[in-house]
Design a protein around this motif. Structure first.
Motif, short mmCIF file in Angstrom:
data_model
loop_
_atom_site.label_atom_id
_atom_site.label_comp_id
_atom_site.label_asym_id
_atom_site.label_seq_id
_atom_site.Cartn_x
_atom_site.Cartn_y
_atom_site.Cartn_z
N TYR A 271 0.85 -1.20 0.00
CA TYR A 271 0.00 0.00 0.00
C TYR A 271 0.89 1.25 0.00
N ASP A 272 2.00 1.18 0.76
CA ASP A 272 2.94 2.31 0.83
C ASP A 272 3.54 2.59 -0.54
N THR A 273 4.00 1.51 -1.21
CA THR A 273 4.62 1.70 -2.53
C THR A 273 3.62 2.34 -3.48
N SER A 274 2.37 1.85 -3.43
CA SER A 274 1.40 2.39 -4.39
C SER A 274 1.12 3.86 -4.09
N ASP A 275 1.11 4.25 -2.82
CA ASP A 275 0.86 5.66 -2.54
C ASP A 275 2.04 6.56 -2.88
N MET A 276 3.25 6.01 -2.88
CA MET A 276 4.39 6.82 -3.35
C MET A 276 4.27 7.04 -4.86
N ALA A 277 3.89 5.98 -5.59
CA ALA A 277 3.72 6.12 -7.03
C ALA A 277 2.55 7.05 -7.34
N THR A 278 1.53 6.96 -6.49
CA THR A 278 0.33 7.78 -6.67
C THR A 278 0.64 9.28 -6.55
N ILE A 279 1.36 9.64 -5.49
CA ILE A 279 1.63 11.07 -5.30
C ILE A 279 2.53 11.59 -6.42
N LYS A 280 3.46 10.74 -6.85
CA LYS A 280 4.34 11.15 -7.95
C LYS A 280 3.51 11.41 -9.22
N ASN A 281 2.58 10.51 -9.49
CA ASN A 281 1.70 10.68 -10.65
C ASN A 281 0.86 11.96 -10.53
N ARG A 282 0.36 12.22 -9.33
CA ARG A 282 -0.52 13.38 -9.16
C ARG A 282 0.24 14.69 -9.25
N VAL A 283 1.49 14.68 -8.85
CA VAL A 283 2.29 15.90 -8.94
C VAL A 283 2.80 16.07 -10.37
N GLN A 284 3.44 15.02 -10.88
CA GLN A 284 4.19 15.19 -12.12
C GLN A 284 3.35 15.02 -13.38
N GLU A 285 2.46 14.02 -13.40
CA GLU A 285 1.67 13.81 -14.61
C GLU A 285 0.38 14.62 -14.59
N GLU A 286 -0.27 14.62 -13.43
CA GLU A 286 -1.55 15.33 -13.36
C GLU A 286 -1.38 16.82 -13.09
N LYS A 287 -0.18 17.23 -12.73
CA LYS A 287 0.10 18.63 -12.45
C LYS A 287 -0.82 19.20 -11.36
N GLY A 288 -1.08 18.36 -10.36
CA GLY A 288 -1.94 18.79 -9.27
C GLY A 288 -1.26 19.85 -8.41
N GLU A 289 -2.10 20.69 -7.77
CA GLU A 289 -1.56 21.70 -6.86
C GLU A 289 -2.03 21.47 -5.43
N ARG A 290 -3.16 20.76 -5.31
CA ARG A 290 -3.63 20.37 -3.97
C ARG A 290 -3.94 18.90 -4.04
N PHE A 291 -3.61 18.15 -2.96
CA PHE A 291 -3.80 16.70 -2.97
C PHE A 291 -4.61 16.31 -1.74
N ILE A 292 -5.84 15.91 -1.98
CA ILE A 292 -6.75 15.64 -0.87
C ILE A 292 -7.06 14.14 -0.82
N TYR A 293 -7.00 13.56 0.37
CA TYR A 293 -7.29 12.14 0.56
C TYR A 293 -8.36 12.02 1.64
N VAL A 294 -9.46 11.37 1.32
CA VAL A 294 -10.54 11.24 2.29
C VAL A 294 -10.60 9.80 2.80
N THR A 295 -10.07 9.56 3.98
CA THR A 295 -10.14 8.22 4.58
C THR A 295 -10.37 8.35 6.09
N ASP A 296 -10.58 7.23 6.76
CA ASP A 296 -10.76 7.26 8.20
C ASP A 296 -9.52 7.80 8.91
N VAL A 297 -9.70 8.32 10.13
CA VAL A 297 -8.57 8.92 10.85
C VAL A 297 -7.43 7.94 11.09
N GLY A 298 -7.76 6.65 11.12
CA GLY A 298 -6.73 5.63 11.35
C GLY A 298 -5.60 5.70 10.33
#
Ligand code: ARG
Length: 682
Positions: free
Chosen positions: A408-435
């Motif tokens: 899960y950790d590896t996939s979220d590292m790849a995910t943030i990289k994709n959202r910054v570099q490919e998607e050119k995101g400026e804000r990154f919001i994740y909606v999950t439980d507080v855990g």
């Protein structure tokens, strides 16, 4: 008031800080002194408590910061970059945030009264219910007087308040400012501003306050394939949808992502089981409508049957190397699951783009390679781990497992990289439980270390508490099973209908209207109950409470809205007539209840800006409740239509009907942003 809040917040922060520290120390002792503790479920519990406390701490710290900055961004300190002030009421548009303008005015006043103070606090807050104290207050005099004392300059807050007052530029939005009590500056807004903005709302509709357009990635809902979509995912879905609606209303470029759990070792056993049960799966669609039962069966085999287990692992290898037969089986399983999820999305009117973990397959190889090259990975008993900081504090991410697999950790590292570099995101919001708070803090830290995120960028974790039953225990059916979401929605429909019938609505509404009302009430009440509570807290799911027509509930608001709408209908005045009247002669507020309601309506842009920045939706709910309360007060005191003894209309008060229309429009927009459908009759 703000001062008191600040004190309370600080006290709570200290408490939370202390608790978090105690737990951390405890953990430290345990882990250092006793290795057998590793893997003990009590350790997991402590770790998760610790994460939750840390999260609360961050929330409290944010609240303190927001309190001292005022709820939205403070005015800029650089005089050259200062926004231009309003000089003419007629130049104002209906979407202006008056709080922002007040902050700009007082920023100027304070910096010119005290040019030698570095970053003096500019605090503006609502004044509360008593009109004597004005509409807003500037509470900066007290802290400034403290700052002066620290510099050995004699002063008292009232004197400071007067100095600020003398330097405040005149503004057409302010009627008067008074120094009161210990040094408060009470700001009374000009009534004509309210009248002008209300007439804009009637002429042009509800427009969003202007903001800089950003590309924003919102990761929400995100259930796992072949597993159940549970109430936690329901919360994520409801909260995420509303966040997207608000950001889209502000004209941001929003990418709504469903980060489906569609990859991982569980697919090995699912595919192996599929091969056994439905060998023709490629030509005939197998009847696995109950995928969860299918999952349970395959899990049982996996745990009990060594041969099956070996085959399941072999299936994973085949799938990962792209063998077309295995990929076809995997796709089929995903599709069955996805159709189930879609039923929920259709009912709740959710739009979202699927981009599951599998999307990051090749991207995970790339990111792992890069992290290795940057020397950020460390070997640990066969695994490759990555720490959030150089001095190895906290827990590390597991980037590669000892069997070479990703997590899960590896996939979220790849995910943030994709959202910054490919998607050119400026804000990154994740909606999950507080855990999962700790997970995202760590992903953010590691993404910074890897140069994926800049230091001033962040991951915004929108955490929420667990859903509890009315017995305050984990939400379950009477027989102790976990609740299926579809069943929950069905029960909502049934209960909503009962409620409408109980009120005799089935006798006045057409079958079509009744059905619309039923759905609006059922789904509206489930959404509103979730959104109207501070999301960080656990929340108790109770149909009885959410279907109550008194208090801060969807039912109450939906009724209030239909009542407002019916006023103009009874008067037989069309919206077009009202609008052309406004264009001719504007709108006048005279009665004190009219002015009060008008001023609440003006705050809509302020509330939307606050919610779009802190992503706490309950403030929007509270605001809607406040509008409908102000409306009730207005309607009690001010009649809109005068009738004679025979019930014939003898006088129509057009200004009041205009106020009704503006109220209805703000409420409708607010409910729409919460994802709640309104009805004209119920
Ligand atoms: N599938 C996960 C769960 O059910 C949520 C995924 C959240 N998003 C993410 N990028 N990690 O808990």
């Amino acid at each position: 008031m703000a001062d008191e809040n600040q004190k309370k917040l600080e006290e709570r922060t200290r408490q939370a800080e202390k608790n978090a520290k105690d737990i951390e120390e405890e953990l430290d002792k345990l882990v250092k002194g006793d290795l057998s503790y590793v893997g003990d479920p009590r350790l997991d519990k402590l770790l998760s408590d610790n994460e939750k406390l840390k999260h609360r701490l961050a929330v409290l710290e944010n609240a303190i910061q927001a309190e001292s900055l005022g709820s939205t961004q403070a005015a800029t300190k650089d005089p050259k970059k200062r926004p231009t002030l309003i000089t003419d009421i007629n130049s104002i548009e209906g979407n202006i945030c008056l709080l922002e303008e007040l902050k700009n005015l007082f920023e100027i006043a304070i910096t010119s009264a005290y040019p030698d103070l570095k970053d003096p606090p500019v605090t503006i807050s609502l004044s509360g219910n008593n009109p004597k104290f004005g509409d807003y207050q500037c509470n900066s005099a007290m802290p400034i007087s403290q700052l002066l004392k620290a510099k050995n300059i004699k002063s008292n807050p009232r004197e400071v308040a007067n100095n600020i007052l003398n330097k405040t530029p005149t503004s057409p939005i302010i009627e008067r400012i008074e120094v009161a009590g210990a040094g408060f500056l009470n700001i009374h807004l000009n009534k004509t501003v309210a009248e002008h903005i209300l007439s804009c709302i009637l002429r042009f509709g509800i427009k969003p306050p202007p903001v800089k357009r950003e590309r924003i990635v919102v990761d929400f809902s995100s259930p796992n394939i072949a597993k159940e979509m549970h109430v936690g995912h329901l919360r994520s879905t409801i909260i995420g949808e509303s966040i997207c609606r608000i950001l889209e209303f502000l004209n941001h470029d929003v990418l709504r992502i469903n980060h489906l759990g569609d990859w991982g070792t569980q697919f090995g056993m699912l595919i192996a089981h599929l091969q056994d049960e439905f060998p023709n799966f490629k030509t005939e669609s197998p009847p696995i409508s109950d995928l969860q039962a299918f999952y349970r069966e395959s899990k049982k085999l996996f745990d009990e049957d060594e041969v099956f287990k070996k085959r399941a692992y072999a299936c994973v290898v085949q799938l990962q190397s792209g063998n077309p037969d295995y990929v076809a089986a995997w796709k089929l399983i995903c599709e069955v699951s996805r159709q189930e999820f879609q039923k929920i999305y259709d009912r709740l009117d959710i739009s979202i783009i699927d981009r599951g973990e599998s999307f990051y397959n090749t991207r995970m190889h790339v990111v792992v390679k890069e992290l290795k090259e940057l020397n950020l990975l460390e070997e640990d008993e066969g695994r490759l781990i990555m720490w959030g900081s150089e001095n190895r504090e906290g827990i590390p991410l597991t980037i590669v497992k000892s069997d070479g697999g990703y997590t899960y950790d590896t996939s979220d590292m790849a995910t943030i990289k994709n959202r910054v570099q490919e998607e050119k995101g400026e804000r990154f919001i994740y909606v999950t439980d507080v855990g999962q708070y700790g997970h995202f803090v760590l992903i953010e830290a590691c993404a910074k270390r890897a140069g994926i995120l800049r230091n001033d960028q962040k991951l915004e974790h929108v955490g929420f508490g667990v859903v509890l039953g009315e017995d305050k225990k984990k939400f379950k059916t009477r027989s102790g099973d976990t609740i299926k979401l579809i069943d929950l929605l069905d029960e909502g429909l049934k209960r909503a209908l009962d409620k409408l019938v109980e009120k005799g609505r089935d006798k006045v509404l057409t079958p079509e209207e009744l059905k619309q009302a039923q759905e609006a009430v059922a789904y509206g009440c489930i959404k509103y109950a979730d959104l109207s509570h501070n999301r960080i807290n656990d929340y108790i799911f109770s149909f009885d409470k959410m279907l109550d027509d008194k208090g801060n509930t969807a039912v109450y608001l939906l009724y209030a809205l239909t009542r407002i709408r019916s006023i103009a209908r009874t008067a037989q005045v069309s919206v077009e007539t009202l609008v052309s009247q406004v264009e001719k002669s504007g709108i006048k507020l005279t009665h004190e209840a009219e002015i009060k309601l008008g001023k609440v309506i003006l705050r809509f842009p302020e509330v939307i800006l606050k919610v779009s920045s802190d992503l706490y939706l309950h403030s929007l709910c509270e605001y809607l409740y406040e509008i409908s309360s102000a409306f009730t007060e207005f309607y009690d005191k001010c009649y809109c239509v005068e009738k004679d003894k025979d019930g014939k209309i003898v006088k129509i008060l057009y200004d009041r009907l205009m106020l009704c229309e503006a109220t209805a429009r703000v409420m409708e927009k607010g409910l729409d942003l919460l994802g709640i459908k309104t009805v004209s009759k119920m």
